[in-house]
Structures are given as structure tokens and as C-alpha cells.
Design a protein around this motif. Structure first.
Motif, PDB file in Angstrom:
ATOM      1  N   GLY A 162      -0.900   1.046  -6.391  1.00  0.00           N
ATOM      2  CA  GLY A 162       0.105   0.381  -7.234  1.00  0.00           C
ATOM      3  C   GLY A 162      -0.029  -1.126  -7.210  1.00  0.00           C
ATOM      4  N   HIS A 163      -0.720  -1.641  -6.197  1.00  0.00           N
ATOM      5  CA  HIS A 163      -0.866  -3.101  -6.091  1.00  0.00           C
ATOM      6  C   HIS A 163      -2.281  -3.558  -6.420  1.00  0.00           C
ATOM      7  CE1 HIS A 163       3.230  -3.372  -4.795  1.00  0.00           C
ATOM      8  NE2 HIS A 163       2.985  -2.308  -4.045  1.00  0.00           N
ATOM      9  N   VAL A 164      -2.998  -2.746  -7.187  1.00  0.00           N
ATOM     10  CA  VAL A 164      -4.231  -3.225  -7.804  1.00  0.00           C
ATOM     11  C   VAL A 164      -3.820  -4.133  -8.964  1.00  0.00           C
ATOM     12  CG1 VAL A 164      -6.245  -2.548  -9.175  1.00  0.00           C
ATOM     13  CG2 VAL A 164      -5.575  -1.194  -7.173  1.00  0.00           C
ATOM     14  N   LEU A 172       5.303 -11.238 -11.697  1.00  0.00           N
ATOM     15  CA  LEU A 172       5.231 -11.308 -10.245  1.00  0.00           C
ATOM     16  C   LEU A 172       5.686  -9.979  -9.641  1.00  0.00           C
ATOM     17  CD1 LEU A 172       4.587 -13.427  -8.040  1.00  0.00           C
ATOM     18  CD2 LEU A 172       7.043 -13.961  -7.977  1.00  0.00           C
ATOM     19  N   CYS A 173       4.988  -9.549  -8.592  1.00  0.00           N
ATOM     20  CA  CYS A 173       5.323  -8.291  -7.917  1.00  0.00           C
ATOM     21  C   CYS A 173       5.950  -8.605  -6.564  1.00  0.00           C
ATOM     22  CB  CYS A 173       4.043  -7.483  -7.746  1.00  0.00           C
ATOM     23  SG  CYS A 173       4.258  -5.910  -6.900  1.00  0.00           S
ATOM     24  N   GLY A 174       6.683  -7.656  -6.022  1.00  0.00           N
ATOM     25  CA  GLY A 174       7.295  -7.823  -4.701  1.00  0.00           C
ATOM     26  C   GLY A 174       6.282  -8.059  -3.590  1.00  0.00           C
ATOM     27  N   CYS A 175       5.025  -7.689  -3.832  1.00  0.00           N
ATOM     28  CA  CYS A 175       3.982  -7.871  -2.810  1.00  0.00           C
ATOM     29  C   CYS A 175       3.472  -9.308  -2.771  1.00  0.00           C
ATOM     30  CB  CYS A 175       2.825  -6.909  -3.058  1.00  0.00           C
ATOM     31  SG  CYS A 175       1.787  -7.369  -4.457  1.00  0.00           S
ATOM     32  N   GLY A 176       3.858 -10.136  -3.759  1.00  0.00           N
ATOM     33  CA  GLY A 176       3.423 -11.528  -3.780  1.00  0.00           C
ATOM     34  C   GLY A 176       2.328 -11.810  -4.793  1.00  0.00           C
ATOM     35  N   GLN A 177       1.767 -10.750  -5.363  1.00  0.00           N
ATOM     36  CA  GLN A 177       0.678 -10.893  -6.332  1.00  0.00           C
ATOM     37  C   GLN A 177       1.254 -10.779  -7.749  1.00  0.00           C
ATOM     38  OE1 GLN A 177      -3.597  -8.792  -6.090  1.00  0.00           O
ATOM     39  NE2 GLN A 177      -1.979  -7.328  -6.460  1.00  0.00           N
ATOM     40  N   ARG A 178       0.503 -11.234  -8.733  1.00  0.00           N
ATOM     41  CA  ARG A 178       0.920 -11.062 -10.128  1.00  0.00           C
ATOM     42  C   ARG A 178       0.171  -9.901 -10.786  1.00  0.00           C
ATOM     43  NH1 ARG A 178       4.147 -14.389 -12.709  1.00  0.00           N
ATOM     44  NH2 ARG A 178       4.733 -16.252 -11.541  1.00  0.00           N
ATOM     45  N   GLY A 179       0.856  -9.237 -11.705  1.00  0.00           N
ATOM     46  CA  GLY A 179       0.184  -8.276 -12.572  1.00  0.00           C
ATOM     47  C   GLY A 179      -0.270  -6.997 -11.908  1.00  0.00           C
ATOM     48  N   CYS A 180       0.463  -6.552 -10.872  1.00  0.00           N
ATOM     49  CA  CYS A 180       0.114  -5.277 -10.233  1.00  0.00           C
ATOM     50  C   CYS A 180       0.334  -4.100 -11.190  1.00  0.00           C
ATOM     51  CB  CYS A 180       0.990  -5.046  -9.003  1.00  0.00           C
ATOM     52  SG  CYS A 180       0.627  -6.158  -7.655  1.00  0.00           S
ATOM     53  N   LEU A 181      -0.456  -3.059 -11.026  1.00  0.00           N
ATOM     54  CA  LEU A 181      -0.297  -1.834 -11.819  1.00  0.00           C
ATOM     55  C   LEU A 181       1.161  -1.367 -11.841  1.00  0.00           C
ATOM     56  CD1 LEU A 181      -1.616   0.620 -13.292  1.00  0.00           C
ATOM     57  CD2 LEU A 181      -1.895   1.667 -11.033  1.00  0.00           C
TER      58      LEU A 181
HETATM   59 ZN   LIG Z   1       2.108  -5.731  -5.961  1.00  0.00          ZN
END
Ligand SMILES: [Zn+2]
Length: 313
Positions: A162-164, A172-181
């Protein structure tokens, strides 16, 4: 001391704890129960609830229990330490789940991510050794079984598909990255996409809670709902296709609440994979719906406990 003849699988979710008692030698539970998760009452209450679930499952005591497996959302390393924040269960962070339960009950214990444990259960159910599991719900999780063994990876993070990143300029995703699946295909994002495409008015409310309404519209032939789900299946397929090139699974299993509500989705993903995967890999790989439904986490936790007791004996 004679070896225990039973094992326990616990699936700790944001709203419920599913517990099952299994014979060591097979994967059919002899007793199951479901308790509410005290999600907002802190770590001690969560621990007490797990202990209570075990007590209710084994009122005659634990002398016959060889091992306990516990699946939980979040990132769980090989020492059973919970690293990442889990939705509704942030109290777990920094807790060594397996050591704490083992100390309280005096029984060997293994803890792991619920998506990974579900992968293990789906692989055992099919008798396959190479499997990729995609858990498609509010978030997107997953699990990997290679050569018959669960792949947990550094800090328990293997299988977090999910965080690819599918779009570096995306949200922005909760993991800190942008544009996660996950930020494009999770249940709340699907409802948001339906609204953004001008889908017929959906009731006011949180997008995540409205997913069943979107699923019902899809099943009744709403063309905008169909377009949203086809696009989402295409995105899932692109990440699955890339992962297939790395792992070469025999089976890709699509599970979770979204495909449970829209059972055509695994077929849509399979069709999309014909455009974005290595043909030789795809012709030797099946794309299937999950068989175990919401029992997969519990069955996989039991399987991990079974493996632990075999290693110790
Ligand atoms: Zn993510």
C-alpha cells in the motif's frame, strides 16, 4: 513435561479480537470467539483483553497449549515489537507484544502483522509455497510467502504494498511519503473519487463509512462507480505486476473488505495485469479471491504459532 496438543491464534483488530483454539496437527479450529477491542483505553487494557480472550477460550487452563500467535495491524518485527502506528491501536507502539503475552501466560508466543499472517493462512489453505497476498480495505496491506515461509523483512515491513509510490506528486500519506497506492485505492479514497467524478449524491458522512454505499451502486450498474473501481483495479494491478516480477508468485490473492463487497475485483485486477505484467509470469500465476475472509488473520496467527512450536520441539 509433555508437549502441548493445541495452539491459539489471536487476531487483534481495531474493533474486535478474534480468537481460535486449534489442534496442533490441523487448521480447523475447535473453538472460536470474538471479543470487543478496548481500542482507546491504552496498552494495559489491550493486554488484559488479549489475556481474557485466551482465558475464555481455555477455561480448563493452558497446560495443553503449545504456543500462541497474535496478529495485529502495524509494523511488527521478528521480536514481536510493534513499531508503526496502527489505526485505532496506537497504544501498542513500542510494546513487545509476544514477550508481554508470553510472560503473563507462561506459553511461547509469536506476534506479527495481520496481513502477513493472512498470507500465511491463504498459502497453507491452498498448499502453495509462493504467494502474494493483497489486503484491500480502508488501507492497503499485504503479505509474502516465499518457499513456504513468511517473509517479514527488516522491522517486519515486507509486503507493505500500500505504500508503494505510484505518483510522487500525489497526496501526502500517513507514512510520510506522497502518492502511495493506498492514497488512491483505499476505501475512503474510492468514495472521494466517486464524488469527484460527479457520482450521484452520496449521503453526508465520512468517506470510509460510505464505501458500502459505493459498492452497492457498483453492483447495481452505476457507470461512474464502475469506472472508479476499474481505475482502482488498474492501479492495484500495476503494483502487483511489478511485485510479481520480483517475487514470481504462484498465486496472487486479493482479500479484504473492498473485494468482499465487490467480488468481481480480483477478475478486474487479473484482466488489468495482462497490460502490466511479464506475460510468462502471468500465464503461470493465478489471481484469486481470498478464501478465508475475516478468519485469515486468526488462522495465520495459529499457523505462525504452529511453526514456532515445531521449531522449539
Ligand atoms: Zn504511505
Amino acid at each position: 513435561m509433555k508437549p502441548g496438543r493445541t495452539i491459539i491464534g489471536l487476531d487483534l483488530g481495531g474493533s474486535s479480537i478474534k480468537a481460535g483454539l486449534f489442534p496442533v496437527e490441523n487448521s480447523a479450529p475447535t473453538r472460536t470467539l470474538i471479543l470487543a477491542t478496548p481500542a482507546h483505553e491504552g496498552c494495559e487494557s489491550l493486554m488484559d483483553a488479549l489475556i481474557a480472550a485466551v482465558g475464555a477460550l481455555c477455561p480448563e487452563g493452558l497446560s495443553d497449549v503449545a504456543a500462541i500467535g497474535i496478529g495485529t495491524p502495524g509494523l511488527v518485527d521478528d521480536n514481536g515489537l510493534v513499531h508503526g502506528p496502527a489505526v485505532n491501536l496506537s497504544a501498542w507502539q513500542g510494546t513487545s507484544l509476544s514477550a508481554s503475552v508470553s510472560e503473563r501466560l507462561g506459553v511461547p508466543c509469536v506476534a506479527g502483522n495481520d496481513g502477513s499472517f493472512a498470507a500465511l493462512a491463504e498459502a497453507r489453505d491452498r498448499g502453495v509455497r509462493e504467494l502474494l497476498f493483497v489486503s484491500w480495505g480502508t488501507g492497503i496491506g499485504g503479505g509474502i510467502v516465499c518457499d513456504g515461509r513468511l517473509v517479514t523483512g527488516n522491522r517486519g515491513m515486507a509486503g507493505e504494498i500500500g505504500h508503494v509510490c505510484v505518483d510522487p506528486s500525489g497526496p501526502l500519506c500517513g507514512c510520510g511519503q506522497r502518492g502511495c497506492l493506498e492514497r488512491f485505492t483505499g476505501a475512503p479514497e474510492l468514495v472521494a473519487a466517486y464524488r469527484a467524478r460527479g457520482g450521484t449524491a452520496v449521503p453526508e458522512g465520512a468517506d470510509g463509512a460510505l464505501f458500502p454505499e459505493l459498492a452497492a451502486r457498483h453492483q447495481s450498474g452505476d457507470p461512474i462507480a464502475e469506472a472508479v473501481m476499474e481505475a482502482a483495479a488498474g492501479m492495484i494491478a500495476r503494483v502487483v505486476g511489478a511485485t510479481m516480477s520480483i517475487l514470481a508468485p504462484e498465486v496472487v490473492v486479493i482479500g479484504g473488505g473492498v473485494p468482499e463487497a465487490i467480488p468481481q475485483l480480483p477478475d478486474l485486477v487479473a484482466r488489468a495485469l495482462t497490460q502490466c505484467s511479464f506475460p510468462y509470469l502471468l500465464e503461470n500465476c493465478r489471481v484469486e479471491s481470498a478464501r478465508l475472509g475475516n478468519r485469515a488473520g486468526m488462522a495465520g496467527a495459529a499457523e505462525a504459532a504452529r511453526n514456532l512450536s515445531e521449531r522449539r520441539s
